[in-house]
Design an enzyme around this catalytic site. Structure first.
Site, PDB file in Angstrom:
ATOM      1  N   ARG A 195      12.080   3.814   1.395  1.00 37.99           N
ATOM      2  CA  ARG A 195      11.808   2.799   2.426  1.00 37.99           C
ATOM      3  C   ARG A 195      13.054   1.928   2.535  1.00 37.99           C
ATOM      4  O   ARG A 195      13.591   1.482   1.511  1.00 37.99           O
ATOM      5  CB  ARG A 195      10.595   1.949   2.064  1.00 37.99           C
ATOM      6  CG  ARG A 195      10.483   0.731   2.985  1.00 37.99           C
ATOM      7  CD  ARG A 195       9.173   0.012   2.856  1.00 37.99           C
ATOM      8  NE  ARG A 195       8.097   0.773   3.483  1.00 37.99           N
ATOM      9  CZ  ARG A 195       6.913   0.240   3.774  1.00 37.99           C
ATOM     10  NH1 ARG A 195       6.641  -1.009   3.498  1.00 37.99           N
ATOM     11  NH2 ARG A 195       5.980   0.989   4.346  1.00 37.99           N
TER      12      ARG A 195
ATOM     13  N   ARG B 191       0.799  -1.224   0.000  1.00 39.61           N
ATOM     14  CA  ARG B 191       0.000   0.000   0.000  1.00 39.61           C
ATOM     15  C   ARG B 191       0.829   1.270   0.000  1.00 39.61           C
ATOM     16  O   ARG B 191       0.454   2.236  -0.670  1.00 39.61           O
ATOM     17  CB  ARG B 191      -1.071  -0.022   1.073  1.00 39.61           C
ATOM     18  CG  ARG B 191      -0.726   0.024   2.477  1.00 39.61           C
ATOM     19  CD  ARG B 191      -1.517  -0.883   3.365  1.00 39.61           C
ATOM     20  NE  ARG B 191      -0.783  -2.110   3.424  1.00 39.61           N
ATOM     21  CZ  ARG B 191      -1.295  -3.305   3.257  1.00 39.61           C
ATOM     22  NH1 ARG B 191      -2.565  -3.447   3.115  1.00 39.61           N
ATOM     23  NH2 ARG B 191      -0.528  -4.360   3.289  1.00 39.61           N
ATOM     24  N   THR B 192       1.937   1.292   0.716  1.00 38.67           N
ATOM     25  CA  THR B 192       2.662   2.564   0.821  1.00 38.67           C
ATOM     26  C   THR B 192       3.195   2.988  -0.549  1.00 38.67           C
ATOM     27  O   THR B 192       3.045   4.140  -0.963  1.00 38.67           O
ATOM     28  CB  THR B 192       3.816   2.436   1.835  1.00 38.67           C
ATOM     29  OG1 THR B 192       3.270   2.000   3.078  1.00 38.67           O
ATOM     30  CG2 THR B 192       4.520   3.756   2.029  1.00 38.67           C
TER      31      THR B 192
ATOM     32  N   LYS C 259      23.606  -5.995  -7.797  1.00 40.15           N
ATOM     33  CA  LYS C 259      24.990  -6.072  -8.298  1.00 40.15           C
ATOM     34  C   LYS C 259      25.953  -5.391  -7.328  1.00 40.15           C
ATOM     35  O   LYS C 259      27.103  -5.114  -7.676  1.00 40.15           O
ATOM     36  CB  LYS C 259      25.094  -5.402  -9.670  1.00 40.15           C
ATOM     37  CG  LYS C 259      24.219  -6.041 -10.723  1.00 40.15           C
ATOM     38  CD  LYS C 259      24.375  -5.310 -12.050  1.00 40.15           C
ATOM     39  CE  LYS C 259      23.385  -5.816 -13.082  1.00 40.15           C
ATOM     40  NZ  LYS C 259      23.298  -4.896 -14.221  1.00 40.15           N
TER      41      LYS C 259
ATOM     42  N   HIS D 280       7.559   6.093  10.402  1.00 48.34           N
ATOM     43  CA  HIS D 280       6.763   5.963   9.181  1.00 48.34           C
ATOM     44  C   HIS D 280       5.757   7.117   9.212  1.00 48.34           C
ATOM     45  O   HIS D 280       4.568   6.927   9.446  1.00 48.34           O
ATOM     46  CB  HIS D 280       6.059   4.600   9.202  1.00 48.34           C
ATOM     47  CG  HIS D 280       5.426   4.184   7.917  1.00 48.34           C
ATOM     48  ND1 HIS D 280       5.343   4.995   6.798  1.00 48.34           N
ATOM     49  CD2 HIS D 280       4.825   3.018   7.557  1.00 48.34           C
ATOM     50  CE1 HIS D 280       4.721   4.339   5.837  1.00 48.34           C
ATOM     51  NE2 HIS D 280       4.399   3.145   6.264  1.00 48.34           N
TER      52      HIS D 280
HETATM   53  C1  NCD Z   1       3.681  -1.143   7.915  1.00 46.80           C
HETATM   54  C2  NCD Z   1       5.142  -0.956   7.601  1.00 46.80           C
HETATM   55  O1  NCD Z   1       5.646  -1.426   6.591  1.00 46.80           O
HETATM   56  O2  NCD Z   1       5.757  -0.265   8.383  1.00 46.80           O
HETATM   57  N1  NCD Z   1       2.866  -1.254   6.812  1.00 46.80           N
HETATM   58  C3  NCD Z   1       2.457  -0.119   6.157  1.00 46.80           C
HETATM   59  O3  NCD Z   1       3.242   0.678   5.700  1.00 46.80           O
HETATM   60  N2  NCD Z   1       1.144   0.100   6.053  1.00 46.80           N
HETATM   61  C4  NCD Z   1       3.414  -2.084   9.010  1.00 46.80           C
HETATM   62  C5  NCD Z   1       3.873  -3.502   8.894  1.00 46.80           C
HETATM   63  O4  NCD Z   1       4.720  -3.869   8.098  1.00 46.80           O
HETATM   64  O5  NCD Z   1       3.363  -4.302   9.691  1.00 46.80           O
END
Ligand code: NCD
Length: 328
Positions: free
Chosen positions: A105, A55-56, A83, A133
């Site tokens: 990320r 989703r992100t 690589k 986050h």
């Molecule tokens: C979370 C994450 O990746 O930090 N998911 C998200 O971004 N909605 C939480 C998770 O991984 O459990």
């Protein structure tokens, strides 16, 4: 504001409230038959994801596209990282193509901060290790405000694997900045070794906490981040800390159930609880797009777009006139 690396970058309740106001405007855009505005035309947003995401990543890319930005997408599996290219070289390569924002990320806490120190583009933290986050917390604040009007005086319980959760850290910061009190509910092994400086209460008794909350926020067991056995078994976790259907009846009539996803139905949340009207899980996802539009707007719209010669590509009145009425 140039980067969004942590909730504190917004400077507290006023900054968060500003994002919420902008989000209202972008929710309105998202409801239009053609949910697109020319706001970031000429800007390029790159996503640099070193960890899996559904989703992100889709949410940021949708947000950028709804604002007419160009989108560049990078995943570790299919890139030169396999690589042996370093984070710094990868970031500089992306920057050299001419980007205005990089959404990062990474499994290591602080990675987006490092990227921000190397590049001229705006950097947005889309989750760094166990650290933060921030856009997740912003979309969660927005969701609570839609359902409960205010966070002032509200009681939020965050339940589950707090230790490995960047969502918990950002959400504690955002919820408390907006006036809520937060109780962390988890077995001792799933709490951080020190809670010094966390403005929270702690409980190990979910049944006692549930009748007192306005929001119960569930977290997944982040087994990919656990290096040792912290739980006797998932079944035992569910029996003590899972939001089962009987346990959900302890909640007050107006209380809401939240989860950032990905959910493990049957572990931290019973399948039928996830689908109750009290659950905000799909609202959180759709608010995520509008919140990320608001963040991109704050970081990028105030600065002129440039091509690789440094020329400004801002809209001229002539170009403006070519934009079809419908996307204004
Ligand atoms: C979370 C994450 O990746 O930090 N998911 C998200 O971004 N909605 C939480 C998770 O991984 O459990």
């Amino acid at each position: 504001m140039k980067h969004l690396l942590s909730i504190d970058d917004l400077g507290g309740a006023d900054g968060i409230a500003e994002v919420m106001k902008l989000t209202d405007a972008f929710v309105e855009v998202s409801r239009r038959p053609i949910p697109k505005v020319p706001t970031l035309r000429g800007k390029t947003v790159a996503s640099l994801f070193y960890e899996d995401s559904t989703r992100t990543r889709l949410s940021f890319e949708t947000a950028a596209k709804r604002m007419s930005a160009d989108v560049m997408s990078f995943s570790v599996g299919s890139s030169s990282v396999s690589k042996g290219e370093s984070l710094r070289d990868t970031a500089l390569t992306i920057e050299a193509m001419g980007v205005d924002a990089i959404v990062v990320r990474h499994r290591s806490s602080g990675a987006p901060h490092r990227v921000a120190s190397w590049v001229g583009a705006s950097v947005i933290n889309a989750g760094d290790g166990w650290h933060e986050h921030p856009t997740q917390a912003l979309l969660d604040v927005y969701t609570v405000l839609q359902r409960l009007d205010t966070l002032v005086g509200r009681h939020v319980a965050i339940v589950g694997d707090i230790k490995h959760s960047r969502v918990a850290r950002s959400n504690v910061a955002a919820f408390t900045a907006m006036g809520a009190t937060v109780t962390l509910v988890a077995p001792p092994t799933l709490l951080p070794p020190s809670l010094d400086g966390w403005p929270v209460e702690v409980s190990h008794d979910l049944d006692a906490v549930l009748p007192t909350v306005d929001v119960v926020y569930l977290l997944r067991m982040q087994r990919e981040r656990m290096t040792e056995a912290l739980l006797p078994s998932l079944r035992e976790y569910t029996a003590t800390y899972g939001l089962t259907r009987p346990r959900s009846r302890l909640l007050g009539p107006d209380a809401i159930v939240m989860h950032p996803g990905p959910m493990n139905r049957g572990v931290e949340i019973a399948p039928e609880v996830a689908d109750l009207p009290q659950s905000t899980i799909t609202e959180q996802v759709s608010h995520g797009v509008a919140v990320r539009m608001a963040v991109l707007f704050l970081l990028l719209a105030a600065r002129p777009a440039t091509d690789d010669t440094g020329e400004t590509l801002a809209m001229t009145p002539e170009l403006e006139a070519l934009v079809p009425e419908v996307v204004r």
